[in-house]
Enzyme design. Structure first.
Site, PDB file in Angstrom:
ATOM      1  N   ASP A  21      55.059  41.583  33.520  1.00 34.74           N
ATOM      2  CA  ASP A  21      56.334  42.302  33.629  1.00 34.74           C
ATOM      3  C   ASP A  21      56.603  43.044  32.325  1.00 34.74           C
ATOM      4  O   ASP A  21      56.778  42.422  31.283  1.00 34.74           O
ATOM      5  CB  ASP A  21      57.434  41.264  33.915  1.00 34.74           C
ATOM      6  CG  ASP A  21      58.831  41.882  33.867  1.00 34.74           C
ATOM      7  OD1 ASP A  21      58.940  43.114  34.001  1.00 34.74           O
ATOM      8  OD2 ASP A  21      59.798  41.108  33.694  1.00 34.74           O
ATOM      9  N   ASN A  23      59.197  45.233  31.733  1.00 33.74           N
ATOM     10  CA  ASN A  23      60.573  45.662  31.440  1.00 33.74           C
ATOM     11  C   ASN A  23      61.610  44.558  31.618  1.00 33.74           C
ATOM     12  O   ASN A  23      62.802  44.836  31.761  1.00 33.74           O
ATOM     13  CB  ASN A  23      60.936  46.887  32.290  1.00 33.74           C
ATOM     14  CG  ASN A  23      60.911  46.556  33.780  1.00 33.74           C
ATOM     15  OD1 ASN A  23      60.398  45.502  34.162  1.00 33.74           O
ATOM     16  ND2 ASN A  23      61.462  47.429  34.583  1.00 33.74           N
ATOM     17  N   ASP A  25      62.515  42.387  33.994  1.00 31.28           N
ATOM     18  CA  ASP A  25      63.320  42.103  35.182  1.00 31.28           C
ATOM     19  C   ASP A  25      62.747  40.938  35.999  1.00 31.28           C
ATOM     20  O   ASP A  25      63.197  40.660  37.107  1.00 31.28           O
ATOM     21  CB  ASP A  25      63.483  43.352  36.064  1.00 31.28           C
ATOM     22  CG  ASP A  25      62.152  43.833  36.624  1.00 31.28           C
ATOM     23  OD1 ASP A  25      61.098  43.254  36.256  1.00 31.28           O
ATOM     24  OD2 ASP A  25      62.153  44.783  37.441  1.00 31.28           O
ATOM     25  N   ASP A  29      54.717  44.620  37.042  1.00 29.39           N
ATOM     26  CA  ASP A  29      54.779  46.050  37.345  1.00 29.39           C
ATOM     27  C   ASP A  29      53.533  46.777  36.839  1.00 29.39           C
ATOM     28  O   ASP A  29      52.665  46.174  36.205  1.00 29.39           O
ATOM     29  CB  ASP A  29      56.063  46.659  36.751  1.00 29.39           C
ATOM     30  CG  ASP A  29      56.284  46.186  35.320  1.00 29.39           C
ATOM     31  OD1 ASP A  29      55.354  46.357  34.509  1.00 29.39           O
ATOM     32  OD2 ASP A  29      57.371  45.632  35.009  1.00 29.39           O
ATOM     33  N   GLU A 254      39.025  42.780  55.056  1.00 32.04           N
ATOM     34  CA  GLU A 254      39.474  41.395  55.208  1.00 32.04           C
ATOM     35  C   GLU A 254      39.321  41.054  56.686  1.00 32.04           C
ATOM     36  O   GLU A 254      40.093  41.521  57.511  1.00 32.04           O
ATOM     37  CB  GLU A 254      40.935  41.257  54.773  1.00 32.04           C
ATOM     38  CG  GLU A 254      41.385  39.811  54.784  1.00 32.04           C
ATOM     39  CD  GLU A 254      42.879  39.631  54.974  1.00 32.04           C
ATOM     40  OE1 GLU A 254      43.384  38.540  54.672  1.00 32.04           O
ATOM     41  OE2 GLU A 254      43.558  40.569  55.452  1.00 32.04           O
ATOM     42  N   HIS A 327      45.169  36.002  46.708  1.00 31.04           N
ATOM     43  CA  HIS A 327      46.618  35.782  46.768  1.00 31.04           C
ATOM     44  C   HIS A 327      47.059  35.019  48.014  1.00 31.04           C
ATOM     45  O   HIS A 327      48.242  34.698  48.134  1.00 31.04           O
ATOM     46  CB  HIS A 327      47.329  37.135  46.705  1.00 31.04           C
ATOM     47  CG  HIS A 327      47.035  37.972  47.910  1.00 31.04           C
ATOM     48  ND1 HIS A 327      45.776  38.470  48.177  1.00 31.04           N
ATOM     49  CD2 HIS A 327      47.817  38.356  48.943  1.00 31.04           C
ATOM     50  CE1 HIS A 327      45.809  39.141  49.320  1.00 31.04           C
ATOM     51  NE2 HIS A 327      47.033  39.090  49.802  1.00 31.04           N
ATOM     52  N   ASP A 328      46.136  34.783  48.950  1.00 30.68           N
ATOM     53  CA  ASP A 328      46.476  34.015  50.160  1.00 30.68           C
ATOM     54  C   ASP A 328      45.919  32.598  50.118  1.00 30.68           C
ATOM     55  O   ASP A 328      46.149  31.815  51.045  1.00 30.68           O
ATOM     56  CB  ASP A 328      45.888  34.706  51.406  1.00 30.68           C
ATOM     57  CG  ASP A 328      46.488  36.070  51.659  1.00 30.68           C
ATOM     58  OD1 ASP A 328      47.676  36.276  51.344  1.00 30.68           O
ATOM     59  OD2 ASP A 328      45.761  36.938  52.183  1.00 30.68           O
TER      60      ASP A 328
HETATM   61  C1  GLC Z   1      46.574  39.830  54.725  1.00 31.57           C
HETATM   62  C2  GLC Z   1      47.127  39.729  53.339  1.00 31.57           C
HETATM   63  C3  GLC Z   1      48.304  38.811  53.364  1.00 31.57           C
HETATM   64  C4  GLC Z   1      49.342  39.394  54.282  1.00 31.57           C
HETATM   65  C5  GLC Z   1      48.768  39.704  55.658  1.00 31.57           C
HETATM   66  C6  GLC Z   1      49.646  40.623  56.414  1.00 31.57           C
HETATM   67  O1  GLC Z   1      46.093  38.633  55.185  1.00 31.57           O
HETATM   68  O2  GLC Z   1      46.136  39.330  52.448  1.00 31.57           O
HETATM   69  O3  GLC Z   1      48.826  38.574  52.094  1.00 31.57           O
HETATM   70  O4  GLC Z   1      50.405  38.495  54.434  1.00 31.57           O
HETATM   71  O5  GLC Z   1      47.527  40.352  55.582  1.00 31.57           O
HETATM   72  O6  GLC Z   1      49.603  41.904  55.867  1.00 31.57           O
HETATM   73 CA    CA Z   2      59.170  44.543  35.823  1.00 33.39          CA
END
Ligand code: GLC
Ligand code: CA
Length: 560
Positions: A21, A23, A25, A29, A254, A327-328
């Site tokens: 981050d 700035n 908040d 970013d 994916e 991230h999943d």
């Molecule tokens: C993919 C993304 C996930 C998102 C999903 C719907 O699996 O990696 O983070 O929630 O698609 O877009």
């Molecule tokens: Ca920020």
């Protein structure tokens, strides 16, 4: 060998909301990313896959896009994007952007129009159906709990959403929609993007008639939209309209539910669809009957069998991607290693595997310092829509045991990966000067970038060495794969070979000492150490491996 840059690259994934981050908040970013590019350069990665940074109401943290050509206000401006990309390219780092076109946001102007009336020109951009006997058109369920259909009063019809109800599915049967998608892709390529990560790419094509799914499945209906009837036609068309015009452009799909057979079509060496796919088999092994929040312990031999199958079956036919986290997914060291006593050893062991298989390795932000899963006590501290919806559906409305559900969230929940990047030991872990949008993992005082850079023995420096070696060794990238001792429940042993050059990889997946017996083909051969997470002399031999030890030996067929 069919060489190209993206096969030899190591790709680093940034989840912008949680990276840096700039700035104050509490939200990461684009400027924050630019500030940290020297750090990525130091690590030695070749490209960044950046999760969505487009305009979005953030129902699913940017995976719900309301303007495909605009920047999310919280993340900055188009000038910030241009600067970030310029600074990446200056450092020789390529940029892979995320393309989320299975669905848009319900706040996208297309959907705002679409829902107005049945004869609106945008009606057919989405999937609208009449209800059946006062109920949803079929029994499909959303990946974020509940029905995949939402009733819309204005026109007395339902629209399909495989994810949240703020993520209506686009109608890929409509050629105008597909044209819009290719235009969006060409827009970002013209801006300088080097590739795309294609969000839920296996789900664009739904079986005509949208028949009911097998009610015994966890994701009801998925057999009718995963690798659907027209999916390969769509990707050929995308290829012709985008990829064919830009040689060198990289695409990774994916593809949840992808099989070996399907992967050979999506990512075949000359099938002209995409560069590679993310397969999901190894990250769904714990799910009982495909249910993410109902988990079991997986014996090492099962895990190895899946990893090895993808190595051998795609060899020479299609290209793999390699990942242990994103991230999943939860944090890799917490999932397959030991995130307390042997955190460093086990993280290094896992990344040794990641960097010595055939395919393109992906490192998710924080893996390089061994960030771990987080255990929030209260459900209120979780932000992920998948976790929140599942809690409501299963615990609050479904009577499931809250304790058991919390255990599952701690193990598998997506917010494990989304807590802010831990840069240093200052409050908010150096991520921000304000309270972050998702709480920092309390272990940031011990686990952070500053600490890792100061410790010559850290996971960071080991990862850097792995990446350097990967860049040097064609065998690590392209070599074929042979597994040994498949039934061993403690060790993963495999050999990579290219011509005369060989890498023997020996990995101890346990926190105990383990006996290792050198496989027959390597007996009597001399070797040198390629890499190890312990002191090692480099001569392959029968020996005792230390907890989570990884040792890779380089040897030649022709040597004595
Ligand atoms: C993919 C993304 C996930 C998102 C999903 C719907 O699996 O990696 O983070 O929630 O698609 O877009
Ligand atoms: Ca920020």
């Amino acid at each position: 060998m069919n060489k190209c840059w993206w096969k030899e690259a190591v790709i680093y994934q940034i989840y912008p909301r949680s990276f840096m981050d700039s700035n104050g908040d509490g939200i990461g970013d684009l400027k924050g990313i630019t500030q940290k590019l020297d750090y990525l350069k130091e690590l030695g990665v070749d490209a960044v896959w950046l999760s969505p940074f487009y305009k979005s109401p953030n129902d699913d943290n940017g995976y719900d896009i309301s303007d495909y050509r605009g920047i999310m206000e919280e993340f900055g401006t188009m000038e910030d994007f241009d600067e970030m990309q310029r600074e990446m390219h200056k450092r020789g780092i390529r940029l892979i952007v995320d393309l989320v076109v299975n669905h848009s946001s319900d706040e996208h102007p297309w959907f705002v129009e679409s829902r107005k009336s049945k004869d609106n020109p945008y009606r057919d951009y989405y999937i609208w159906r009449d209800g059946k006997n006062g109920q949803a058109p079929n029994n499909w369920t959303s990946h974020f709990s509940g029905s995949a259909w939402e009733y819309d009063e204005a026109t007395d019809q339902y629209y399909l959403h495989l994810f949240s109800k703020k993520q209506p599915d686009l109608n890929w049967e409509n050629p105008v929609v597909r044209r819009e998608v290719y235009d969006i892709m060409n827009f970002w390529v013209d801006k300088g993007a080097d590739g795309f990560r294609l969000d839920v790419a296996s789900m664009y094509s739904k079986r005509p008639g949208l028949p009911d799914g097998d009610p015994g499945r966890a994701e009801i209906g998925s057999e009718h939209y995963q690798n659907g009837p027209r999916i390969h036609e769509f990707f050929h068309e995308m290829y012709d309209n985008v990829m064919a015009k830009h040689p060198g452009l990289m695409t990774v799909g994916e593809t949840s539910g992808v099989t070996i057979e399907e992967a050979k079509k999506y990512a075949g060496l000359d099938t002209h669809e995409m560069s590679m796919v993310f397969q999901f088999e190894h990250v769904k092994l714990e799910y009982i009957n495909g249910d993410k929040f109902n988990l079991r312990h997986v014996p090492l031999s099962e895990f190895k069998a899946v990893m090895s199958k993808w190595q051998t079956e795609l060899d020479g036919k299609a290209w793999n991607s390699l990942y242990l986290a994103n991230h999943d997914q939860p944090r890799s060291v917490s999932r397959w290693g030991d995130d307390t006593k042997y955190r460093k050893e086990s993280a290094k062991m896992l990344y040794t595997m990641l960097m010595t298989m055939q395919g393109t390795p992906y490192v998710y932000q924080g893996e390089e310092i061994g960030m771990t899963n987080v255990h929030f006590d209260s459900i209120e501290d979780y932000q992920d829509i998948q976790i929140r919806n599942a809690w409501r559906a299963r615990v609050e409305n479904g009577g499931e045991d809250p304790e058991k559900m919390m255990q599952a969230i701690w193990y598998i929940g997506r917010d494990n990966a989304r807590t802010p990047m831990q840069w240093d030991a200052s409050p908010c872990a150096g991520f921000s000067t304000a309270a972050p949008w998702l709480k920092v993992n309390p272990n940031y005082k011990e686990i952070n970038v500053k600490e890792a850079l100061e410790d010559p023995d850290s996971i960071f420096w080991y990862m850097k060495e792995l990446i350097r070696l990967r860049h040097e060794s064609e065998t690590a990238v392209y070599g074929d794969f042979t597994e040994y001792q498949k039934e061993n429940e403690a060790l993963y042993v495999y050999n990579r070979s290219l011509g005369d050059d060989n890498l023997l990889v020996v990995l101890n997946f346990t926190g105990e000492e383990q006996p290792f017996v050198l496989p027959r083909p390597m007996r009597g051969k001399t070797s040198a150490l390629y890499v190890s997470n312990y002191e090692n002399d480099g001569q392959m031999a029968d020996r005792t491996l230390r907890p989570y030890e990884a040792a890779v030996y380089r040897w030649k067929e022709t040597d004595k």
